[in-house]
Design a protein around this motif. Structure first.
Motif, PDB file in Angstrom:
ATOM      1  N   LYS A 178       1.081  -1.445  -0.465  1.00  0.00           N
ATOM      2  CA  LYS A 178       0.482   0.259   0.030  1.00  0.00           C
ATOM      3  C   LYS A 178       1.329   1.094   0.296  1.00  0.00           C
ATOM      4  CE  LYS A 178      -3.745   2.073   2.615  1.00  0.00           C
ATOM      5  NZ  LYS A 178      -4.409   2.244   3.523  1.00  0.00           N
ATOM      6  N   ALA A 179       1.881   1.454   0.813  1.00  0.00           N
ATOM      7  CA  ALA A 179       2.970   2.086   0.868  1.00  0.00           C
ATOM      8  C   ALA A 179       3.807   2.842  -0.662  1.00  0.00           C
ATOM      9  CB  ALA A 179       3.665   2.067   2.035  1.00  0.00           C
ATOM     10  N   MET A 183       3.171   5.876  -3.096  1.00  0.00           N
ATOM     11  CA  MET A 183       4.543   6.718  -3.543  1.00  0.00           C
ATOM     12  C   MET A 183       3.863   6.853  -5.492  1.00  0.00           C
ATOM     13  SD  MET A 183       6.155   7.522  -0.939  1.00  0.00           S
ATOM     14  CE  MET A 183       7.740   8.326  -2.107  1.00  0.00           C
ATOM     15  N   LEU A 184       3.902   5.634  -5.685  1.00  0.00           N
ATOM     16  CA  LEU A 184       3.636   5.471  -7.300  1.00  0.00           C
ATOM     17  C   LEU A 184       2.594   6.074  -7.379  1.00  0.00           C
ATOM     18  CD1 LEU A 184       4.092   2.247  -7.257  1.00  0.00           C
ATOM     19  CD2 LEU A 184       6.095   3.809  -7.957  1.00  0.00           C
ATOM     20  N   THR A 185       1.342   6.359  -6.912  1.00  0.00           N
ATOM     21  CA  THR A 185       0.241   7.053  -7.381  1.00  0.00           C
ATOM     22  C   THR A 185       0.585   9.087  -7.266  1.00  0.00           C
ATOM     23  OG1 THR A 185      -1.087   7.158  -5.363  1.00  0.00           O
ATOM     24  CG2 THR A 185      -0.810   5.388  -7.580  1.00  0.00           C
ATOM     25  N   SER A 186       1.589   9.518  -6.165  1.00  0.00           N
ATOM     26  CA  SER A 186       1.690  10.892  -6.060  1.00  0.00           C
ATOM     27  C   SER A 186       3.066  11.030  -6.379  1.00  0.00           C
ATOM     28  CB  SER A 186       1.740  11.079  -4.602  1.00  0.00           C
ATOM     29  OG  SER A 186       1.883  11.887  -4.305  1.00  0.00           O
ATOM     30  N   ASN A 230       9.234   2.048 -10.550  1.00  0.00           N
ATOM     31  CA  ASN A 230       9.235   3.538 -11.020  1.00  0.00           C
ATOM     32  C   ASN A 230       9.627   3.413 -12.201  1.00  0.00           C
ATOM     33  OD1 ASN A 230      10.073   6.760 -11.359  1.00  0.00           O
ATOM     34  ND2 ASN A 230       7.838   6.371 -11.548  1.00  0.00           N
ATOM     35  N   GLY A 231      11.162   3.171 -12.095  1.00  0.00           N
ATOM     36  CA  GLY A 231      12.162   2.963 -12.936  1.00  0.00           C
ATOM     37  C   GLY A 231      12.235   1.280 -14.119  1.00  0.00           C
ATOM     38  N   ASP A 232      13.704   2.410 -14.814  1.00  0.00           N
ATOM     39  CA  ASP A 232      13.551   0.921 -16.435  1.00  0.00           C
ATOM     40  C   ASP A 232      14.079  -0.585 -15.552  1.00  0.00           C
ATOM     41  OD1 ASP A 232      13.536   0.273 -18.539  1.00  0.00           O
ATOM     42  OD2 ASP A 232      15.284   0.792 -18.854  1.00  0.00           O
TER      43      ASP A 232
END
Length: 250
Positions: A178-179, A183-186, A230-232
């Motif tokens: 959830k955390a 982070m990924l959606t903000s 979030n990265g490649d």
């Protein structure tokens, strides 16, 4: 509970065979993850172990019913049995080196330190190349580990520190998932983390409703998972199956 989503989806697939191919494609990461836990090294679709795991996954779908419990546990057991059978029958390779699966999903006790070093990861990737003769794909995994390790030094810890702070229980796994999703959606929190090289505790606590104590305990895991997804890092992202496939409203 997982059985309300994943398990019921399996029942639907059994009743609608035309959905099977898309269901398998959607869960490729989960199949690789189950194989990874069993054989102790990263698995790609070019590995024999992946083919065996895929076949076992299909077997699990075919024989599954709700009375057998959560499908994820049932499928993992079937895959594990088939791979163990394969490994028992296969000729031992002198150069083979096993790397225990321990990083992303808490496969060791939270208070137990692992002696495994990054050097073993490199050797494991090299041995996989020698066996499969496909260096480009295997080097990608090794390079991803090296790259994320380099980034994590800016945050004050190493990739290997995850052995001491990966979530083990269902409760802590769900909280960390959830955390990471928050982070990924903000974008604001994500950029703040990248600028400050630390987890924005106060804002994340408010948005996720997860206690500061838990966020602090799994800070390194949350940062690493956020950076990978979030990265490649397509290969490493496969091992974040629990996070990427968890419901948004955990």
């Amino acid at each position: 509970m997982e059985k309300n989503a994943f398990s019921e989806e399996v029942i639907e697939v059994k009743n609608t065979p035309s959905q099977l191919n898309s269901f398998i494609e959607k869960n490729t990461g989960y199949i690789k993850y189950c194989a990874y836990k069993c054989v102790g090294r990263f698995i790609t679709e070019s590995d024999d172990e992946y083919s065996i795991a895929l076949s076992a996954f299909l077997e699990a779908i075919d024989s599954y019913d709700i009375s057998k419990g959560a499908f994820s546990s049932f499928a993992n057991l079937v895959i594990k049995r088939r791979l163990l059978d394969h490994m028992r029958k296969a000729k031992p390779h002198e150069c083979e080196l096993s790397v225990e699966p321990y990083l992303f999903e808490g496969e060791i006790d939270e208070d137990k330190e692992s002696p495994i070093s990054f050097e073993l990861k490199e050797k494991s990737a090299d041995i996989s190349y020698a066996k499969q003769n496909s260096i480009d794909h295997q080097v990608t995994v090794k390079d991803e580990i090296a790259e994320i390790s380099s980034k994590l030094t800016d945050y004050g810890f190493s990739f290997m520190d995850l052995t001491k702070c990966s979530p083990c229980t269902e409760k802590t796994k769900r909280a960390c998932a959830k955390a990471v999703k928050v982070m990924l959606t903000s974008e604001e929190l994500l950029q703040k983390m990248k600028r400050s090289k630390t987890l924005p505790m106060k804002e994340l606590e408010e948005k996720s409703q997860i206690s500061r104590k838990m966020l602090d305990r799994y800070r390194r895991y949350i940062i690493t998972a956020t950076l990978i997804i979030n990265g490649d890092y397509p290969q490493l992202s496969e091992y974040m199956w629990f996070i990427t496939n968890s419901p948004s409203n955990l």
